[in-house]
Write an enzyme that holds these catalytic residues in place. Structure first.
Site, PDB file in Angstrom:
ATOM      1  N   HIS A 111       0.807  -1.220   0.000  1.00 14.35           N
ATOM      2  CA  HIS A 111       0.000   0.000   0.000  1.00 14.35           C
ATOM      3  C   HIS A 111       0.841   1.271   0.000  1.00 14.35           C
ATOM      4  CE1 HIS A 111      -3.405  -2.366  -0.166  1.00 14.35           C
ATOM      5  NE2 HIS A 111      -4.271  -1.534   0.389  1.00 14.35           N
TER       6      HIS A 111
ATOM      7  N   ASP B  57      -6.313   5.043   9.822  1.00 14.69           N
ATOM      8  CA  ASP B  57      -7.713   5.195   9.395  1.00 14.69           C
ATOM      9  C   ASP B  57      -8.193   3.945   8.667  1.00 14.69           C
ATOM     10  OD1 ASP B  57      -7.579   7.746  10.325  1.00 14.69           O
ATOM     11  OD2 ASP B  57      -7.346   8.684   8.364  1.00 14.69           O
TER      12      ASP B  57
ATOM     13  N   GLU C 264      -9.782  14.219  14.445  1.00 17.13           N
ATOM     14  CA  GLU C 264      -9.222  14.411  13.099  1.00 17.13           C
ATOM     15  C   GLU C 264      -9.925  15.600  12.455  1.00 17.13           C
ATOM     16  OE1 GLU C 264      -8.702  11.368  10.247  1.00 17.13           O
ATOM     17  OE2 GLU C 264      -7.614  10.021  11.598  1.00 17.13           O
TER      18      GLU C 264
END
Ligand code: FAD
Length: 522
Positions: A90, A152, A267
């Site tokens: 990723h 996240d 956030e």
């Protein structure tokens, strides 16, 4: 067990270079418990970023840490082989790749997720290639426990995020994931298996955390656990003025930890003041039946608005046990905390959901993006850590100017406390006590429907140049540089420590060549 070696090299399919055959024979004698694949290497030649491609000589699927040792030792006997651990691939800029080297597919190792207890403390011992979503499911469903600090998105591996930092809305309180691990098992670039912690092989422990894969391959991590909440009150609050948004966010992250004094997750993101489905008002509501009413936006608003995203943990109201939080208590705490904030009063969105649903929220984005073909498109993302000293200027120059039409995906911006990061790790940070994570998560459709990747990459460069030109105190998060000079600048006064750690644990520079920090030596 006898080595299982697959080699079906068809001359037409695979380019070879001098030395490849010698390397292949070296690998053939390895007697791995897992497999070596010289043919199906295409997946390891790409990553989530979709920008860089580098074809490995072979992909190794190790069955055990001993296989990892054998591969690294074999590479050290060759003249030029390098080894890249691949978590879930990723990365954005080829960090888990190796050109004609060996990719170790960490996901194929045994999926170790074991809860252990020492006195009153619980930990999870987890393999380096395990996905965080699997850690969550096992710990919560099996034990009612959970790690404290997350990312996240949880389709990332334990070894992959620990090699960077691992940041989300809990980091203001607990620090990044690199601050939430007490022990590692690592195979170094010399092929030694070492257990390390703050008190044992400490230089390796801190080196590996945030070490961009340079010093060893993490085969196991011990992560502290706490009681998992049942539910989460999830809120989004809209702001017109960046100054008020940032002021409130900083106020919340510096609140004392006591019951009801702050939130469990803080956030935020910037969005465009328009009806654009992806970049604008519709990106704010938490549920499909909630509507963003633009008539509630004050007339003073500019091209960009801001959203503070908060969450409060609580216990199930229907279980009837002592730990239950009365709904009115949750409302009371919410009311108490929200009353002090300066958001647009009527632009508040709220949702009560399970803890698991909350932590797996980005999984739904993944499913949608996969269905739309956007998940596999290029993602020229940019992640920065910018000092609070410069954040107002950053907003003015970048959000309100360069990015005032959005980026085709979330533009995260939220503050973090330096005191929660351990300066002994390899992560480099801005100097300020409070700095912001800026994550430009571009999810637009590929060209020709969307802009060309080159255009987006050059916009990223423009943003970095803007930070340099204005003398901002900033660092790249998930950094990607191509020259030693740039890496030296990135590490600043920590460069010599990084180089010393490299000399000590991976002197031939075998590991993680995709980071382009060091070159393989003999
Ligand atoms: P890879 O990309 O496979 O590897 C990353 C680097 O680590 C490579 O250099 C690799 O060689 C090395 N490596 C991999 N495994 C090991 C190991 N076991 N031991 C030693 N080195 C290893 N980051 C955040 O902090 N917060 C977020 O909220 C967040 N959300 C994301 C959402 C999405 C959709 C994506 C794509 C990325 C997100 N990231 C986030 C970034 C993520 O942390 C990085 O991509 C990170 O590299 C982890 O990905 P991975 O496990 O696939 O590792």
């Amino acid at each position: 067990m006898i080595a299982f070696l697959e080699r079906f090299v068809h001359e037409n399919e695979t380019e070879t270079r001098p030395g490849d055959d010698d390397d292949a024979s070296l690998l053939r004698g390895l007697e791995l418990q897992g497999t070596i694949d010289f043919v199906r290497t295409a997946a390891a030649a790409k990553d989530f970023g979709g920008i860089i491609e580098a074809k490995p000589l072979a992909v190794i699927r190790p069955a055990s840490r001993e296989d990892v040792v054998r591969v690294i030792r074999a590479a050290s006997r060759s003249a030029h082989l390098t080894v890249a651990a691949r978590g879930n691939g990723h990365s954005i800029n080829g960090q888990a790749m190796t050109d004609r080297g060996l990719v170790i597919d960490m996901g194929s190792m045994e999926t170790q997720i074991e809860v252990v207890r020492f006195g009153d403390s619980a930990y999870v011992d987890v393999g380096g290639g395990v996905l965080w979503e699997d850690v969550l499911k096992r710990c919560v469903r099996g034990f009612g426990l959970a790690p404290r600090s997350w990312t996240d998105y949880l389709g990332l591996t334990v070894g992959g995020t620990l090699s960077n930092a691992g940041i989300s809305g809990q980091a203001f309180r607990y620090g990044p994931q690199t601050s939430n691990v007490t022990e590692l098992e690592v195979v170094t670039g010399k092929g030694d298996i070492l257990v390390c912690s703050e008190t044992q092989n400490a230089e390796l422990f801190f080196g590996v955390l945030g070490g961009l894969g340079q010093f060893g391959i993490i085969t196991r991590a011990r992560v502290p656990l706490q009681t998992a909440p049942d539910r989460v009150r999830w809120i989004r609050l809209v702001y017109v003025e960046f100054k008020e948004f940032a002021g409130d966010a900083e106020f919340l992250i510096t609140r004392p930890e006591g019951e009801g004094e702050s939130f469990d997750y803080v956030e935020g993101f910037a969005f465009v003041n328009s009806d654009d489905r992806v970049n604008g008002w519709p990106s704010v509501p938490l549920r499909s039946d909630q509507r963003f009413d633009p008539s509630l936006i004050p007339g003073t608003a500019g091209p960009v608005l801001y959203c503070l995203e908060l969450a409060l943990h609580h216990h199930n109201m229907n279980n009837n046990n002592d730990k239950d939080d009365d709904p009115s208590t949750v409302d009371e705490v919410m009311g108490h905390n929200l009353g002090r904030l300066r958001f647009c009063r009527d632009l508040k969105f709220e949702l009560d959901t399970s803890y698991m649903e909350f932590l797996l929220r980005v999984k739904r984005v993944e499913q949608e993006a996969k269905a739309n073909g956007i998940w596999d498109a290029p993602h020229p993302w940019l992640n920065l850590l910018v000092s609070s000293r410069d954040i107002l200027d950053f907003d003015r120059l970048v959000f309100k100017n360069i990015l005032n039409h959005g980026i085709g995906g979330p533009m995260l911006v939220y503050p973090l406390l330096r005191s929660k990061w351990d300066g002994r790790t390899s992560v480099v940070l801005p100097e300020a006590k409070i700095f912001y994570l800026i994550a430009l998560l571009r999810f637009g459709p590929p060209c020709p429907k969307g802009p060309a990747v080159e255009e987006l990459i050059s916009q990223n460069k423009e943003i970095i140049q803007c930070c340099i030109d204005h003398g901002f105190d900033f660092k790249l998060y998930l950094p990607h540089y191509r020259s030693e000079e740039q890496w030296k600048l990135h590490f600043g006064d920590q460069w010599s420590r990084f180089v010393e750690r490299k000399d000590r644990f991976d002197p031939l520079a075998i590991l993680a060549p995709g980071q382009k920090i060091f070159s393989r030596t003999h």
